[in-house]
Design a protein around this motif. Structure first.
Motif: not given
Length: 731
Positions: A711-730
């Protein structure tokens, strides 16, 4: 026969804790200016019940405190002393001491004897004009310290004809009734006992005490006119000289046959005098020569032109009838309570685990049966269908056993709100709604700390001081709301106040001061989320209530760990609402099965917004940051699951596979998978206790084919994703 009462200790501990909680609830709800008599009686009964149980089990420290408390409560409920706010504070302090002593006996925790002594002195000071007899710390026995002589002249005379009982049970009942008045014990020809009680208390109080020892319906209850003062004194003197007939120890030097020649045993008046005074005619056997059955008294009271004593008799009957009604109500309540049993949580968990295994086995049978020819195996497939329905019903019924009302959480807060508001010099009205809403016991235990912090924050930061509220055109007392309700498969818990609301400018300034990346263009919802940052606090000074910036980040982390979401709504000058959304249970979840390569994973359905197959032109590469996908004008980071878990996929291009749009903690992302398998309800198994903690995985389940799916831990997956390190994506 000797009974080992140690086996009942746990029952006493549980019941004492419930009585203490009930006492606190009653004290917090009592109207000090005009207290309800029933509320005062109920508070007295909680103290009396705890004292009786503590004495029975030899817990002398608890019985000593409750003895003083009971005496003071008795004065107040009888109108000899007016209830004040200081009394309520003292009674709440006594409740805390009793809880500490109870935990000391049950858990072996330390007991602050200085605090115990201070509370005893405080209670004693309130009743200093009426000395409270000290209890002797003795082993458990049905004996209480002798009370100072109190005249019960003019009180009710109630005759209780008991069923066949053990002598020690009769002694126990007589000792308890002796707290309410004068008690005399006599015997019937068939060796059954009769208790004659002279008291100013109601029949309801007497029956409440009797119900601890026997069923009141098994007694024959009759009444007689009260004794005159001279008669009462003569009766008391005779009682002191009497042998006791099974209740009092024989007095030395008194012949055994002294009372045999005296039908009244030195206590009752001659029958002729009583008949002459009452003006009634009855045969010698009715009422055993003294009392009349209630039916006869009613008949005599209804006759016109009866003797002068009849109105007094009629009033006694009317009062008895009026008192019987609440007594019956209490009896019905006791009957309703007996319909429940106490079961250890270990047994419940074992039952839930077994039902979970049954659900998995049923899924296996259903999957294998689906491969059969429906024409050749029609009856078998029909039976499998029935098994599926019955298994689901059984699963829901068993899961409901672990569900507990939110009242178990809400009941902790009235006292805390009262004490904290008093400490801060504020006035707060605490209002709850939806206390009957049910939530899994495991979540109930874990939600207490986050809610405690939110409630404290609302009182400290939200509700203004009385003078400031009046200046703003509000009522002097602020209002704090705590509510719970069901929405779909989730429970929504809200903490609201009508205070000053969140200050956007102050939060932004504090965030900039702490080095957080903020801008004036941020939406209100984004600004409110800043208060969950570690170490963030807008308090001007550090106090023992708040100001250290520790708490709100822990609140959000704990809620997220339970699969929940925290949302904030606020309007300056009108108040703030913090909403928590939680799944009803962590043992079973609705999930979406997804496939990546040869592996099948489960996505919790609560995080899934939609799924789609993006067009090639909607996928953009960010230099050194991976990819984003455009969904209705919004660019979302793309999380390739095969890269996260190092799996060989069927597709490497998002335009060939499926993107599942997920949302958690206010962030959205697109999870790239090969295929969607379907939706199903799965039984959650703890992976950490059976293997080890794995990043991005919250648990495991067994599929219908016997295979294990993570069973996937969605919150952990999103936090550990490399893209989220740069807020400019959003942006």
């Amino acid at each position: 026969m000797t009974i080992d009462i140690s086996q009942f200790f746990q029952v006493f501990f549980d019941e004492a804790e419930e009585l203490l909680a009930e006492k606190e609830r009653l004290l917090l709800a009592v109207d000090i200016a005009a207290p309800d008599a029933e509320d005062l009686n109920a508070i007295f009964r909680t103290a009396h019940s705890i004292k009786g149980g503590a004495s029975t089990f030899g817990l002398s420290d608890m019985s000593e405190v409750t003895h003083i408390l009971e005496s003071l409560l008795d004065r107040i409920r009888q109108g000899q002393m007016a209830l004040t706010a200081e009394h309520v504070d003292a009674f709440l302090a006594a409740k805390d001491i009793l809880k500490m002593q109870l935990d000391g006996h049950r858990l072996g925790s330390a007991v602050d004897q200085d605090a115990v002594a201070n509370v005893r002195m405080m209670l004693q000071s309130f009743s200093q004009d009426v000395p409270v007899a000290a209890l002797t710390p003795v082993a458990p026995a049905f004996h209480t310290a002798e009370k100072a002589a109190v005249s019960h002249a003019g009180g009710h005379r109630i005759r209780l004809e008991l069923p066949a009982m053990e002598p020690r049970e009769v002694d126990a009942l007589a000792a308890e009734l002796g707290l309410l008045g004068d008690v005399a014990v006599s015997s019937l020809p068939d060796a059954r006992k009769v208790l004659e009680v002279t008291t100013h208390e109601s029949l309801d109080d007497i029956l409440a005490i009797c119900s601890f020892v026997l069923n009141p319906d098994d007694m024959v209850i009759t009444q007689a006119p009260p004794l005159a003062p001279g008669e009462a004194e003569a009766a008391r003197a005779a009682q002191e000289k009497a042998q006791g007939y099974g209740f009092f120890d024989p007095l030395p030097g008194v012949p055994a046959a002294q009372g045999a020649a005296d039908p009244g045993y030195g206590f009752f008046q001659p029958i002729e005098d009583i008949r002459a005074a009452a003006g009634v005619q009855s045969d010698a056997e009715q009422g055993y020569g003294f009392f009349q059955p209630l039916e006869q008294i009613r008949a005599d009271a209804a006759k016109a032109g009866s003797a002068a004593a009849t109105p007094a008799v009629a009033s006694v009957v009317a009062e008895a009838e009026q008192e019987k009604k609440p007594a019956k109500k209490e009896g019905d309540k006791a009957g309703a309570e007996s319909s429940s049993i106490r079961v250890s949580i270990e047994k419940v968990d074992q039952l839930i685990n077994l039902v979970g295994e049954l659900v998995i086995t049923q899924a296996m049978i259903e999957q294998r049966a689906s491969a059969l020819d429906p024409m050749l195996h029609e009856k078998l497939l029909d039976s499998v269908s029935h098994l599926t329905r019955n298994t689901r019903d059984l699963q829901e019924a068993v899961m409901s056993i672990r569900m507990m009302p939110m009242d178990f959480v809400f009941s902790r807060f009235p006292r805390m709100v009262r004490d904290l508001a008093t400490k801060l010099g504020k006035k707060v009205d605490f209002i709850t709604n939806g206390a009957a809403t049910e939530l899994d016991k495991g979540l109930i235990e874990r939600i207490v700390d986050p809610l405690t912090h939110l409630v404290r924050n609302s009182i400290d930061h939200g509700v203004e001081m009385p003078a400031a509220r009046v200046a703003a055109g509000k009522t002097e007392a602020g209002r704090l709301f705590l509510s719970a309700s069901h929405q779909g498969g989730n429970i929504i818990i809200e903490v609201s106040d009508d205070g000053a609301g969140l200050n956007r400018e102050r939060i932004l300034a504090k965030a900039a001061q702490q080095g957080l990346d903020v801008s004036e263009s941020m939406s209100d919802a984004e600004v409110w989320q800043l208060i969950f940052a570690p170490g963030f606090s807008t308090a001007e000074a550090v106090t023992d209530v708040s100001g250290r910036g520790v708490g709100m980040d822990v609140v959000k982390r704990n809620i997220s760990a339970m699969g929940g979401v925290v949302d904030i709504r606020s309007a300056k000058g009108f108040g703030t609402t913090i909403s928590i959304s939680l799944p009803l249970t962590l043992a079973i979840l609705d999930g979406m099965s997804i496939r990546v390569g040869d592996e099948v994973y489960i996505l919790p359905l609560g995080f899934v917004i939609e799924s789609l197959q993006p067009a090639v032109e909607d996928i953009k590469d960010i230099s050194g940051k991976g990819q984003v996908v455009k969904v209705r004008g919004e660019y979302l980071p793309l999380i390739p699951l095969y890269q996260m878990f190092d799996i060989a996929p069927r597709f490497t291009s998002p335009s060939e596979g499926i993107c599942v749009i997920l949302e958690t903690e206010g962030r959205k992302a697109a999870l790239f998978v090969d295929d969607l398998v379907g939706q199903q309800q799965v039984v959650v198994k703890n992976l950490e206790s059976n293997y080890r903690k794995v990043v991005g995985i919250s648990g495991a389940t067994i599929l219908g084919d016997g295979g294990v799916s993570l069973i996937l831990d969605v919150a952990a997956l999103i936090r550990s994703s490399r893209q989220l390190a740069d807020e400019s994506i959003f942006s």
